[in-house]
Motif scaffolding. Structure first.
Motif, PDB file in Angstrom:
ATOM      1  N   ILE A  33       0.834  -1.198   0.000  1.00 26.61           N
ATOM      2  CA  ILE A  33       0.000   0.000   0.000  1.00 26.61           C
ATOM      3  C   ILE A  33       0.872   1.251   0.000  1.00 26.61           C
ATOM      4  O   ILE A  33       0.607   2.227  -0.723  1.00 26.61           O
ATOM      5  CB  ILE A  33      -0.956  -0.014   1.210  1.00 26.61           C
ATOM      6  CG1 ILE A  33      -2.003  -1.120   1.044  1.00 26.61           C
ATOM      7  CG2 ILE A  33      -1.634   1.346   1.388  1.00 26.61           C
ATOM      8  CD1 ILE A  33      -2.867  -1.339   2.266  1.00 26.61           C
ATOM      9  N   LEU A  34       1.939   1.239   0.805  1.00 25.49           N
ATOM     10  CA  LEU A  34       2.875   2.363   0.794  1.00 25.49           C
ATOM     11  C   LEU A  34       3.520   2.523  -0.580  1.00 25.49           C
ATOM     12  O   LEU A  34       3.677   3.646  -1.091  1.00 25.49           O
ATOM     13  CB  LEU A  34       3.952   2.147   1.859  1.00 25.49           C
ATOM     14  CG  LEU A  34       3.564   2.478   3.295  1.00 25.49           C
ATOM     15  CD1 LEU A  34       4.619   1.962   4.267  1.00 25.49           C
ATOM     16  CD2 LEU A  34       3.385   3.974   3.477  1.00 25.49           C
ATOM     17  N   TRP A  35       3.900   1.415  -1.165  1.00 24.36           N
ATOM     18  CA  TRP A  35       4.522   1.430  -2.500  1.00 24.36           C
ATOM     19  C   TRP A  35       3.585   2.099  -3.506  1.00 24.36           C
ATOM     20  O   TRP A  35       3.991   2.983  -4.267  1.00 24.36           O
ATOM     21  CB  TRP A  35       4.837  -0.005  -2.904  1.00 24.36           C
ATOM     22  CG  TRP A  35       5.675  -0.204  -4.127  1.00 24.36           C
ATOM     23  CD1 TRP A  35       5.771   0.614  -5.213  1.00 24.36           C
ATOM     24  CD2 TRP A  35       6.534  -1.311  -4.386  1.00 24.36           C
ATOM     25  NE1 TRP A  35       6.635   0.074  -6.134  1.00 24.36           N
ATOM     26  CE2 TRP A  35       7.121  -1.110  -5.649  1.00 24.36           C
ATOM     27  CE3 TRP A  35       6.852  -2.470  -3.678  1.00 24.36           C
ATOM     28  CZ2 TRP A  35       8.013  -2.020  -6.214  1.00 24.36           C
ATOM     29  CZ3 TRP A  35       7.743  -3.374  -4.231  1.00 24.36           C
ATOM     30  CH2 TRP A  35       8.321  -3.154  -5.491  1.00 24.36           C
ATOM     31  N   PHE A  36       2.329   1.686  -3.508  1.00 26.01           N
ATOM     32  CA  PHE A  36       1.356   2.265  -4.432  1.00 26.01           C
ATOM     33  C   PHE A  36       1.135   3.751  -4.140  1.00 26.01           C
ATOM     34  O   PHE A  36       1.067   4.583  -5.047  1.00 26.01           O
ATOM     35  CB  PHE A  36       0.035   1.498  -4.341  1.00 26.01           C
ATOM     36  CG  PHE A  36      -1.026   1.996  -5.266  1.00 26.01           C
ATOM     37  CD1 PHE A  36      -0.957   1.741  -6.627  1.00 26.01           C
ATOM     38  CD2 PHE A  36      -2.097   2.731  -4.784  1.00 26.01           C
ATOM     39  CE1 PHE A  36      -1.934   2.202  -7.494  1.00 26.01           C
ATOM     40  CE2 PHE A  36      -3.081   3.198  -5.638  1.00 26.01           C
ATOM     41  CZ  PHE A  36      -3.000   2.935  -7.002  1.00 26.01           C
ATOM     42  N   GLY A  37       1.020   4.082  -2.862  1.00 26.41           N
ATOM     43  CA  GLY A  37       0.795   5.472  -2.497  1.00 26.41           C
ATOM     44  C   GLY A  37       1.950   6.381  -2.850  1.00 26.41           C
ATOM     45  O   GLY A  37       1.759   7.587  -3.074  1.00 26.41           O
ATOM     46  N   THR A  61      10.492   5.894  -9.634  1.00 28.07           N
ATOM     47  CA  THR A  61      10.051   5.467  -8.304  1.00 28.07           C
ATOM     48  C   THR A  61       9.881   3.961  -8.239  1.00 28.07           C
ATOM     49  O   THR A  61      10.343   3.298  -7.296  1.00 28.07           O
ATOM     50  CB  THR A  61       8.730   6.170  -7.936  1.00 28.07           C
ATOM     51  OG1 THR A  61       8.932   7.585  -7.901  1.00 28.07           O
ATOM     52  CG2 THR A  61       8.217   5.700  -6.584  1.00 28.07           C
ATOM     53  N   ASN A  62       9.232   3.395  -9.253  1.00 24.71           N
ATOM     54  CA  ASN A  62       8.988   1.951  -9.250  1.00 24.71           C
ATOM     55  C   ASN A  62      10.281   1.156  -9.422  1.00 24.71           C
ATOM     56  O   ASN A  62      10.474   0.111  -8.784  1.00 24.71           O
ATOM     57  CB  ASN A  62       8.004   1.597 -10.359  1.00 24.71           C
ATOM     58  CG  ASN A  62       7.363   0.242 -10.160  1.00 24.71           C
ATOM     59  OD1 ASN A  62       6.866  -0.061  -9.077  1.00 24.71           O
ATOM     60  ND2 ASN A  62       7.374  -0.577 -11.190  1.00 24.71           N
ATOM     61  N   ALA A  92      12.239  -2.487  -0.041  1.00 21.71           N
ATOM     62  CA  ALA A  92      11.402  -1.763  -1.006  1.00 21.71           C
ATOM     63  C   ALA A  92      11.100  -0.355  -0.517  1.00 21.71           C
ATOM     64  O   ALA A  92      11.166   0.617  -1.285  1.00 21.71           O
ATOM     65  CB  ALA A  92      10.105  -2.527  -1.252  1.00 21.71           C
ATOM     66  N   LEU A  93      10.788  -0.225   0.769  1.00 22.91           N
ATOM     67  CA  LEU A  93      10.508   1.098   1.320  1.00 22.91           C
ATOM     68  C   LEU A  93      11.755   1.975   1.301  1.00 22.91           C
ATOM     69  O   LEU A  93      11.674   3.184   1.047  1.00 22.91           O
ATOM     70  CB  LEU A  93       9.967   0.967   2.745  1.00 22.91           C
ATOM     71  CG  LEU A  93       8.643   0.217   2.898  1.00 22.91           C
ATOM     72  CD1 LEU A  93       8.217   0.167   4.347  1.00 22.91           C
ATOM     73  CD2 LEU A  93       7.558   0.865   2.043  1.00 22.91           C
ATOM     74  N   ILE A  99      14.716   7.317  -3.586  1.00 27.69           N
ATOM     75  CA  ILE A  99      14.490   7.940  -4.885  1.00 27.69           C
ATOM     76  C   ILE A  99      13.655   9.210  -4.782  1.00 27.69           C
ATOM     77  O   ILE A  99      13.556   9.981  -5.759  1.00 27.69           O
ATOM     78  CB  ILE A  99      13.787   6.942  -5.852  1.00 27.69           C
ATOM     79  CG1 ILE A  99      13.923   7.398  -7.317  1.00 27.69           C
ATOM     80  CG2 ILE A  99      12.332   6.758  -5.462  1.00 27.69           C
ATOM     81  CD1 ILE A  99      15.322   7.515  -7.814  1.00 27.69           C
ATOM     82  N   THR A 100      13.085   9.475  -3.617  1.00 22.47           N
ATOM     83  CA  THR A 100      12.131  10.585  -3.502  1.00 22.47           C
ATOM     84  C   THR A 100      12.752  11.923  -3.872  1.00 22.47           C
ATOM     85  O   THR A 100      12.150  12.730  -4.584  1.00 22.47           O
ATOM     86  CB  THR A 100      11.546  10.633  -2.085  1.00 22.47           C
ATOM     87  OG1 THR A 100      10.794   9.437  -1.854  1.00 22.47           O
ATOM     88  CG2 THR A 100      10.626  11.821  -1.899  1.00 22.47           C
ATOM     89  N   ALA A 101      13.960  12.199  -3.394  1.00 21.25           N
ATOM     90  CA  ALA A 101      14.568  13.509  -3.657  1.00 21.25           C
ATOM     91  C   ALA A 101      14.919  13.696  -5.125  1.00 21.25           C
ATOM     92  O   ALA A 101      14.861  14.817  -5.641  1.00 21.25           O
ATOM     93  CB  ALA A 101      15.817  13.681  -2.793  1.00 21.25           C
ATOM     94  N   SER A 102      15.273  12.623  -5.800  1.00 16.20           N
ATOM     95  CA  SER A 102      15.806  12.743  -7.167  1.00 16.20           C
ATOM     96  C   SER A 102      14.886  12.174  -8.231  1.00 16.20           C
ATOM     97  O   SER A 102      15.282  12.087  -9.396  1.00 16.20           O
ATOM     98  CB  SER A 102      17.154  12.023  -7.246  1.00 16.20           C
ATOM     99  OG  SER A 102      17.000  10.637  -6.964  1.00 16.20           O
ATOM    100  N   CYS A 103      13.658  11.823  -7.891  1.00 16.83           N
ATOM    101  CA  CYS A 103      12.808  11.057  -8.809  1.00 16.83           C
ATOM    102  C   CYS A 103      12.568  11.762 -10.137  1.00 16.83           C
ATOM    103  O   CYS A 103      12.377  11.098 -11.168  1.00 16.83           O
ATOM    104  CB  CYS A 103      11.481  10.716  -8.142  1.00 16.83           C
ATOM    105  SG  CYS A 103      10.545  12.159  -7.568  1.00 16.83           S
ATOM    106  N   ALA A 104      12.578  13.087 -10.150  1.00 20.39           N
ATOM    107  CA  ALA A 104      12.322  13.821 -11.393  1.00 20.39           C
ATOM    108  C   ALA A 104      13.601  14.198 -12.124  1.00 20.39           C
ATOM    109  O   ALA A 104      13.536  14.745 -13.225  1.00 20.39           O
ATOM    110  CB  ALA A 104      11.527  15.091 -11.096  1.00 20.39           C
TER     111      ALA A 104
END
Length: 270
Positions: A33-37, A61-62, A92-93, A99-104
């Protein structure tokens, strides 16, 4: 976790004596659920309905989450001779956090490297915190602290630089990463950011916890902890198979014994 101290019995058998989780199926569902969110979290942070940007962010992200899980499976398998499901979930978490900081701002191949590093570091960090006897029941420190530091530094290492993607300009994203052909300055800037946040957060939270400790205390009683906070705080049993109602906290719940009484056989004369 350091201020609160470990749970009762956590390190009685040494630093490797883990208290097992209650339900790995539910833990896995929670991880998924966290992964999807996280897709909405990362892609939505662009604050624009840009299909190209959102698609790239979801892809990176994936990829990072997937390789984080693979890395945790491999490392835990090598360390313990079996793949640890709890570590795989946290891997996975950790990939998602990393990746959150650099995802774009990174290429898909870089996202794979970032995620693999996050999952690997999470396993190693979990062992380190256990050796330090810092009790972290859900692995938040290896995932969010270590994964967050690694992910922040990864921006300065793997950013593709401005001009590659339409949403990444000189004024709207980081410069070219050190490992992609840039200089060391972007990495050093990220390092300064990590150090600044660490100093500020450590100072303010330690002061806050100290005040709470003096005013109210941080721990529940040993009696309440042994019963479980579901029962002692809420009057509910999340896990009735582990019931400890032999010590009721109030008159609403009658005391029950965990000993099963066998029925007595009666003869016809009785």
């Amino acid at each position: 976790a350091w201020s609160l101290g470990p749970r009762i019995g956590r390190y009685d058998q040494g630093s490797q004596g883990a208290i097992p989780g209650h339900n790995l199926a539910i833990a896995t569902l929670g991880g998924l659920i966290l992964w999807f969110g996280w897709f909405g979290f990362n892609a939505g942070s662009s604050m624009a309905a840009d299909p190209a940007a959102a698609s790239r962010i979801i892809l990176t992200t994936n990829l990072s989450a997937s390789t984080g899980a693979v890395a945790a499976a491999i490392v835990s398998w090598l360390a313990t001779s079996k793949p640890d499901l709890g570590m795989i979930i946290n891997g996975a978490l950790a990939g998602l956090v990393s990746i959150t900081a650099s995802c774009a701002y990174v290429a898909p191949t870089s996202a794979i490297i970032i995620g693999f590093g996050g999952g690997m570091f999470a396993v190693f960090a979990s062992g380190l915190f256990n050796r330090l006897q810092i009790d972290d029941p859900v692995g938040a420190l290896p995932v969010h602290l270590v994964g967050g530091i690694w992910g922040t530094l990864a921006v300065g290492l793997f950013s593709v630089g401005p001009g590659i993607n339409p949403w990444h300009t000189e004024l709207s994203g980081p410069p070219l990463g050190f490992l992609i052909g840039g200089n060391i300055q972007p990495f050093l800037l990220q390092l300064v950011g990590v150090a600044t946040v660490a100093i500020f957060v450590s100072t303010t939270t330690l002061i806050s916890w100290f005040i709470l400790q003096q005013a109210f205390g941080l721990r529940v009683s040993s009696h309440a902890e042994s019963m479980g906070l579901d029962l002692s705080e809420h009057g509910l049993e999340a896990y009735p198979d582990f019931s400890q109602r032999v010590w009721p906290l109030n008159g609403f719940f009658p005391a029950t014994s965990s000993t099963v009484t066998k029925p007595v056989a009666h003869t016809p004369e009785q």
